[in-house]
Scaffold this active site. Structure first.
Site, PDB file in Angstrom:
ATOM      1  N   LYS A   1      29.456 100.753  -7.602  1.00 46.40           N
ATOM      2  CA  LYS A   1      29.732 100.331  -6.026  1.00 46.40           C
ATOM      3  C   LYS A   1      28.161 100.077  -5.466  1.00 46.40           C
ATOM      4  O   LYS A   1      28.046  99.155  -4.668  1.00 46.40           O
ATOM      5  CB  LYS A   1      30.631 101.486  -5.455  1.00 46.40           C
ATOM      6  CG  LYS A   1      30.607 101.095  -3.899  1.00 46.40           C
ATOM      7  CD  LYS A   1      31.065 102.503  -3.228  1.00 46.40           C
ATOM      8  CE  LYS A   1      30.327 103.562  -2.828  1.00 46.40           C
ATOM      9  NZ  LYS A   1      30.486 103.790  -1.419  1.00 46.40           N
ATOM     10  N   ASN A   2      27.395 101.115  -5.587  1.00 46.49           N
ATOM     11  CA  ASN A   2      26.193 101.164  -4.906  1.00 46.49           C
ATOM     12  C   ASN A   2      25.198  99.945  -5.393  1.00 46.49           C
ATOM     13  O   ASN A   2      24.131  99.863  -4.817  1.00 46.49           O
ATOM     14  CB  ASN A   2      25.585 102.431  -4.998  1.00 46.49           C
ATOM     15  CG  ASN A   2      26.228 103.609  -4.091  1.00 46.49           C
ATOM     16  OD1 ASN A   2      26.806 103.285  -3.270  1.00 46.49           O
ATOM     17  ND2 ASN A   2      25.615 104.863  -4.537  1.00 46.49           N
TER      18      ASN A   2
ATOM     19  N   CYS B   1      30.430 107.882   5.564  1.00 49.51           N
ATOM     20  CA  CYS B   1      30.457 109.133   5.350  1.00 49.51           C
ATOM     21  C   CYS B   1      29.712 109.972   6.276  1.00 49.51           C
ATOM     22  O   CYS B   1      28.582 109.651   6.579  1.00 49.51           O
ATOM     23  CB  CYS B   1      29.912 109.462   4.020  1.00 49.51           C
ATOM     24  SG  CYS B   1      31.283 108.949   2.745  1.00 49.51           S
TER      25      CYS B   1
ATOM     26  N   ARG C   1      21.177 109.055   8.560  1.00 48.75           N
ATOM     27  CA  ARG C   1      20.903 108.035   7.723  1.00 48.75           C
ATOM     28  C   ARG C   1      20.601 107.041   8.699  1.00 48.75           C
ATOM     29  O   ARG C   1      21.288 105.836   8.843  1.00 48.75           O
ATOM     30  CB  ARG C   1      22.057 107.766   6.811  1.00 48.75           C
ATOM     31  CG  ARG C   1      22.341 108.751   5.819  1.00 48.75           C
ATOM     32  CD  ARG C   1      23.316 108.335   4.696  1.00 48.75           C
ATOM     33  NE  ARG C   1      24.481 108.175   5.036  1.00 48.75           N
ATOM     34  CZ  ARG C   1      25.581 107.848   3.934  1.00 48.75           C
ATOM     35  NH1 ARG C   1      25.171 107.635   2.628  1.00 48.75           N
ATOM     36  NH2 ARG C   1      26.872 107.592   4.088  1.00 48.75           N
TER      37      ARG C   1
ATOM     38  N   ASP D   1      24.175 112.480  -4.914  1.00 47.29           N
ATOM     39  CA  ASP D   1      25.554 112.004  -4.929  1.00 47.29           C
ATOM     40  C   ASP D   1      26.403 112.778  -6.321  1.00 47.29           C
ATOM     41  O   ASP D   1      27.347 112.483  -6.585  1.00 47.29           O
ATOM     42  CB  ASP D   1      25.796 110.544  -5.536  1.00 47.29           C
ATOM     43  CG  ASP D   1      25.561 109.815  -4.074  1.00 47.29           C
ATOM     44  OD1 ASP D   1      25.562 110.357  -3.127  1.00 47.29           O
ATOM     45  OD2 ASP D   1      25.640 108.394  -4.168  1.00 47.29           O
TER      46      ASP D   1
ATOM     47  N   ARG E   1      37.071 104.719  -1.915  1.00 45.54           N
ATOM     48  CA  ARG E   1      35.754 104.048  -1.377  1.00 45.54           C
ATOM     49  C   ARG E   1      34.828 103.781  -2.642  1.00 45.54           C
ATOM     50  O   ARG E   1      34.201 103.311  -2.757  1.00 45.54           O
ATOM     51  CB  ARG E   1      35.224 104.646  -0.361  1.00 45.54           C
ATOM     52  CG  ARG E   1      35.850 104.142   1.049  1.00 45.54           C
ATOM     53  CD  ARG E   1      35.058 104.918   2.366  1.00 45.54           C
ATOM     54  NE  ARG E   1      33.748 104.556   2.057  1.00 45.54           N
ATOM     55  CZ  ARG E   1      32.539 105.209   2.331  1.00 45.54           C
ATOM     56  NH1 ARG E   1      32.943 106.716   2.536  1.00 45.54           N
ATOM     57  NH2 ARG E   1      31.395 104.865   2.132  1.00 45.54           N
TER      58      ARG E   1
END
Length: 421
Positions: free
Chosen positions: A22-23, A117, A122, A308, A400
């Site tokens: 995903k990232n 999130c 951030r 993560d 997600r």
């Protein structure tokens, strides 16, 4: 809102396939906006965030074509509006990644300030300052970042990131590919997902060197052309299933993945007593029925231990032999899973950015609430090792970042099912 019900106690045992990252997929999708013809992206994970990005493209007049294998063809020449609206951006921070490509290719952009999130600060100031260094004029008003390129387009610049920022690096890297002259990014993120994005941009005709190090050099080109590119495997999904197997004293083989992008995680699993084997595109883990040993870890930017994966290792430590200390240095609000695990009988003490976890023989099932993406995964792991039933609420966070999590765990012998609210 769906929930997951997990009946704990089964050792995980079997093989699963790992999805695309995903990232990596989100910035690579954003990068297609830089091309002047169609780009096809393969191995996309079937996730809510990916769907949101495709929907965002649709709102901007770009109509991606998705085939049955989740390959997506994007032709940005049909773009009709350079606005990324709040109602889509608020659900996904990665929407900010369209800012750099739109300003570089089309000369301007309006992107809503992002959501996502709730795991701490951030800020988007690095994205803004990087584009300003390349000559863009930027204002933030009404909750939108409004950017305008100078006459003749963005210009190459020398930019130093005050703090290591993955999305900041990605945004400025993408913008620099079409800027006039040379751009040098210092203190750039070194994550494999940044490398994957750079390789995709190179396939589209960009001139980039140094990706994977702290200094990336980009020589701007006139145009980027079409390409076909396959997204790398998801290292966090890989690590999550490996930890789940370790916590349940099981064994697992994960396929279509890459051990070289997961070295810090594999070392910690070996410290916990796991027997690890690796091949060209697979990783095997076997606990030989033994309880894991508690491990100490400290999160930090790549190539150190990934933030993560912190919550998943906390979950494993809750049922490990001994006491482990987990120090979180990347995000200041990333222990929200701890109080939920303590409700299940875990012994975790948080002091500042440190969690001290004393292992217990077994957790007890309880209703718990997911607070962010990786915390959700850690509560699923806790449920797998708990006695009785665990109900995980607010699992839209999980969807997600994890493709078909219940089907994959069921394939490994986990007792888990999704129920509608």
């Amino acid at each position: 809102m769906d929930k997951l019900i997990i009946t704990g106690g089964n050792r995980l045992d079997g093989e699963i396939r790992i999805s695309g990252a995903k990232n990596s997929a989100l910035p690579i999708l954003a990068a297609t906006l830089l091309a002047d013809e169609a780009v096809t992206i393969c191995n996309l994970p079937h996730l809510h965030d990916i769907t949101t990005m495709i929907e965002l493209f649709g709102r901007m007049g770009v109509q991606p074509v998705v085939d049955e294998k989740m390959n997506v063809e994007v032709n940005p020449t049909s773009i009709t509006t350079l606005v990324a609206p709040y109602e889509l951006v608020k659900t996904m921070r990665a929407s900010i990644l369209v800012l750099g490509p739109m300003v570089a290719h089309f000369g301007k952009a309006e992107v809503a300030l992002p959501g996502g999130c709730a795991i701490g600060s951030r800020p988007v100031d690095l994205h803004i300052r990087g584009l300003e260094a390349m000559g863009a004029t930027i204002t933030v008003e009404g909750g939108y970042i409004k950017a305008q390129a100078p006459e003749g387009g963005l210009r190459g610049a020398h930019f130093f990131f005050d703090t290591v920022s993955v999305t900041g690096t990605e945004n400025i890297l993408m913008a620099a590919t079409l800027a006039k002259g040379k751009t040098v990014l210092e203190n750039a993120a070194r994550e494999p997902e940044v490398v994957d994005l750079a390789e995709c941009l190179i396939a589209m005709g960009a001139q980039i060197s140094g990706h994977g190090t702290a200094t990336i050099t980009i020589h701007g080109v006139e145009r980027l052309h079409g390409a076909r590119y396959s997204v790398m495997p998801d290292r966090i999904e890989t690590g999550t299933y490996l930890v789940a197997a370790a916590a349940t004293r099981g064994r697992i083989k994960v396929k279509d993945t890459d051990a070289s992008i997961l070295e810090s995680v594999l070392l910690k699993l070996e410290e916990a007593g796991a027997h690890i084997e690796t091949g060209k595109n697979w990783i095997g883990l076997d606990m030989k029925g033994n309880r894991p040993r508690a491990i100490n870890l400290r999160t930090a930017p790549y190539p150190a231990f990934p933030t993560d994966m912190q919550a998943q290792f906390v979950a494993m430590n809750t049922v490990a032999e001994g006491t482990g200390t987990v120090i979180e240095t990347v995000f200041e609000n990333r222990f929200m899973h701890v109080q939920e695990m303590n409700r299940m009988g875990a012994h975790i003490l948080v002091e500042g950015n440190t969690a001290i976890v004393t292992g217990v023989e077994q957790l007890k099932g309880a209703p718990v609430m997911a607070t962010d993406l990786r915390a959700s995964a850690s509560l699923v792991i806790a449920g797998l090792v708990a006695e009785g039933d665990t109900l995980v609420d607010r699992i839209y966070h999980i969807d997600r970042g994890y493709e078909c999590i219940e089907e994959k765990l069921q394939a490994l012998g986990g007792i888990i099912r999704r129920v509608p609210a």
